[in-house]
Design an enzyme around this catalytic site. Structure first.
Site, PDB file in Angstrom:
ATOM      1  N   ARG A 235       0.852  -1.183   0.000  1.00  0.00           N
ATOM      2  CA  ARG A 235       0.000   0.000   0.000  1.00  0.00           C
ATOM      3  C   ARG A 235       0.886   1.231   0.000  1.00  0.00           C
ATOM      4  O   ARG A 235       1.942   1.245   0.651  1.00  0.00           O
ATOM      5  CB  ARG A 235      -0.898   0.022   1.259  1.00  0.00           C
ATOM      6  CG  ARG A 235      -2.070  -0.967   1.213  1.00  0.00           C
ATOM      7  CD  ARG A 235      -3.137  -0.540   0.241  1.00  0.00           C
ATOM      8  NE  ARG A 235      -4.299  -1.427   0.290  1.00  0.00           N
ATOM      9  CZ  ARG A 235      -4.468  -2.477  -0.493  1.00  0.00           C
ATOM     10  NH1 ARG A 235      -3.560  -2.789  -1.388  1.00  0.00           N
ATOM     11  NH2 ARG A 235      -5.569  -3.211  -0.405  1.00  0.00           N
ATOM     12  N   GLU A 264      -3.759   7.502  -4.489  1.00  0.00           N
ATOM     13  CA  GLU A 264      -4.157   6.999  -5.806  1.00  0.00           C
ATOM     14  C   GLU A 264      -5.476   7.632  -6.253  1.00  0.00           C
ATOM     15  O   GLU A 264      -6.341   7.880  -5.426  1.00  0.00           O
ATOM     16  CB  GLU A 264      -4.286   5.470  -5.729  1.00  0.00           C
ATOM     17  CG  GLU A 264      -2.963   4.772  -5.463  1.00  0.00           C
ATOM     18  CD  GLU A 264      -3.116   3.295  -5.165  1.00  0.00           C
ATOM     19  OE1 GLU A 264      -4.212   2.752  -5.320  1.00  0.00           O
ATOM     20  OE2 GLU A 264      -2.105   2.694  -4.754  1.00  0.00           O
ATOM     21  N   HIS A 282      -1.416   0.326  -9.628  1.00  0.00           N
ATOM     22  CA  HIS A 282      -2.072  -0.558  -8.654  1.00  0.00           C
ATOM     23  C   HIS A 282      -2.781  -1.693  -9.387  1.00  0.00           C
ATOM     24  O   HIS A 282      -3.994  -1.854  -9.305  1.00  0.00           O
ATOM     25  CB  HIS A 282      -3.068   0.220  -7.791  1.00  0.00           C
ATOM     26  CG  HIS A 282      -3.446  -0.521  -6.552  1.00  0.00           C
ATOM     27  ND1 HIS A 282      -3.863   0.095  -5.393  1.00  0.00           N
ATOM     28  CD2 HIS A 282      -3.464  -1.841  -6.271  1.00  0.00           C
ATOM     29  CE1 HIS A 282      -4.141  -0.817  -4.463  1.00  0.00           C
ATOM     30  NE2 HIS A 282      -3.913  -2.009  -4.975  1.00  0.00           N
TER      31      HIS A 282
HETATM   32  C1  8YV Z   1      -6.945  -4.330  -6.019  1.00  0.00           C
HETATM   33  C2  8YV Z   1      -5.830  -4.953  -3.865  1.00  0.00           C
HETATM   34  O1  8YV Z   1      -6.676  -3.075  -5.605  1.00  0.00           O
HETATM   35  O2  8YV Z   1      -6.674  -7.003  -3.174  1.00  0.00           O
HETATM   36  C3  8YV Z   1      -6.286  -5.891  -2.819  1.00  0.00           C
HETATM   37  O3  8YV Z   1      -6.240  -5.493  -1.621  1.00  0.00           O
HETATM   38  O4  8YV Z   1      -5.306  -3.916  -3.574  1.00  0.00           O
HETATM   39  C4  8YV Z   1      -6.005  -5.311  -5.322  1.00  0.00           C
HETATM   40  O5  8YV Z   1      -6.343  -6.608  -5.495  1.00  0.00           O
HETATM   41  C5  8YV Z   1      -8.371  -4.458  -5.805  1.00  0.00           C
HETATM   42  O6  8YV Z   1      -8.676  -4.691  -4.493  1.00  0.00           O
HETATM   43  C6  8YV Z   1      -9.056  -5.422  -6.733  1.00  0.00           C
HETATM   44  O7  8YV Z   1     -10.415  -5.066  -6.841  1.00  0.00           O
END
Ligand code: 8YV
Length: 316
Positions: A235, A264, A282
């Site tokens: 993150r 972001e 991301h």
């Molecule tokens: C994507 C993520 O940002 O799984 C997570 O925590 O950061 C990534 O997989 C997103 O969540 C997929 O929709």
């Protein structure tokens, strides 16, 4: 089942949205304007039994407090930092996420960023495209992965998958975390600064949230040093981004491979000008296969909940 109302805070993959639409009454909160959102809640809130979201859509406490009969929040993400998990737990509301199915793609992205950053993939493309190869000959040398030491901060499922990949490339691996892990041969460090000083590449692989905010701060980045690289697929909040940009600009760090950022989709403009960084939007889990598996877990968790069966991937 069409008598069950779900609030879509952030949509799923098209195929899984179709499955959800065939099974539940979906209310597209994500598509509503602020006024329409308020109308939707006024009209529907007592009927909403489930929420569909992702890391990007999140699920805030302010929305939770509007949903008196909510039973489950199903997120297409492994990260929980945008979900009000504690508040859901306090109300006995189930929360599900999507661990494991994205581990390999995220670990692959970490290796992609390590390779592209140390071997200077993007400057190599530019060297051809801008005619430098014709005018100046061979591109300046870069540096090998083999023999380099990778320091992983947080040796969880994804951290271990990255470590396994790194060893295949001839890298040495060590790690730092809350505690030494049994059955792990990698050297353990209980201090981040010491780890950073001893490694060539530092990769935070920890969950986002208050506990890890700024974990990789200026002191750690400075200890990594002018020959060191930071690779972040966790993150943006985990790394002091101001210090990172400054050290990259002034030679205090050799380079960075970043898939995540503090704010972001806003990326510090200075990073866009640097040739010692590799940036991704991301998208570590962003493959058709993995996002499909994550989306299917949302569908399957909701189906399990409303059928009174155990959840597949419960958080609480
Ligand atoms: C994507 C993520 O940002 O799984 C997570 O925590 O950061 C990534 O997989 C997103 O969540 C997929 O929709």
């Amino acid at each position: 089942m069409k008598d069950i109302d779900l609030l879509v805070v952030w949509p799923n993959r098209p195929e899984q949205m179709k499955l959800l639409d065939e099974t539940y009454r979906l209310h597209r909160y994500d598509l509503a304007s602020p006024d329409e959102k308020e109308m939707m809640l006024k009209e529907l809130a007592p009927r909403i039994r489930g929420v569909v979201t992702t890391h990007g859509g999140g699920f805030e406490r302010s929305l939770l407090e509007r949903l008196p009969n909510l039973e489950i929040v199903a997120s297409s993400s492994v990260g929980l930092d945008t979900l009000c998990v504690d508040a859901c737990r306090a109300r006995g509301i189930a929360v599900t996420n999507t661990p494991d199915v994205l581990t390999d793609d995220v670990a692959d992205m970490a290796m992609l960023l390590i390779l592209a950053t140390l071997r200077r993939l993007l400057p190599g493309v530019a060297w051809i495209k801008n005619g430098a190869w014709l005018e100046k000959g061979m591109m300046p040398l870069n540096t090998s992965l083999k023999g380099k030491t990778l320091g992983i901060v947080g040796l969880g499922r994804i951290g271990r998958a990255i470590a396994q990949r790194a060893e295949v490339f001839g890298m040495k691996v060590c790690y730092c975390g809350r505690r030494r892990q049994g059955g792990v041969a990698y050297p353990y460090y209980d201090d981040l600064v010491t780890l950073a000083r001893d490694v060539d590449i530092l990769a935070p692989v920890v969950p986002g949230g208050a506990d890890t905010e700024g974990l990789i701060g200026r002191e750690v980045l400075s200890a990594l040093g002018p020959n060191g690289y930071i690779i972040n697929i966790s993150r943006g909040s985990v790394v002091d981004e101001v210090a990172l940009v400054e050290l990259l600009k002034t030679g205090g760090l050799a380079g960075a491979g970043l898939d995540v950022f503090a704010d972001e989709p806003h990326v510090p403009p200075e990073l866009l000008e640097m040739d010692n960084v590799v940036l991704q939007p991301h998208c570590a889990s962003g493959t058709v296969e993995t996002r499909g598996a994550m989306a299917q877990l949302v569908v399957d968790n909701l189906a399990a909940h409303f059928a009174g069966r155990p959840l597949l991937t419960p958080v609480c």
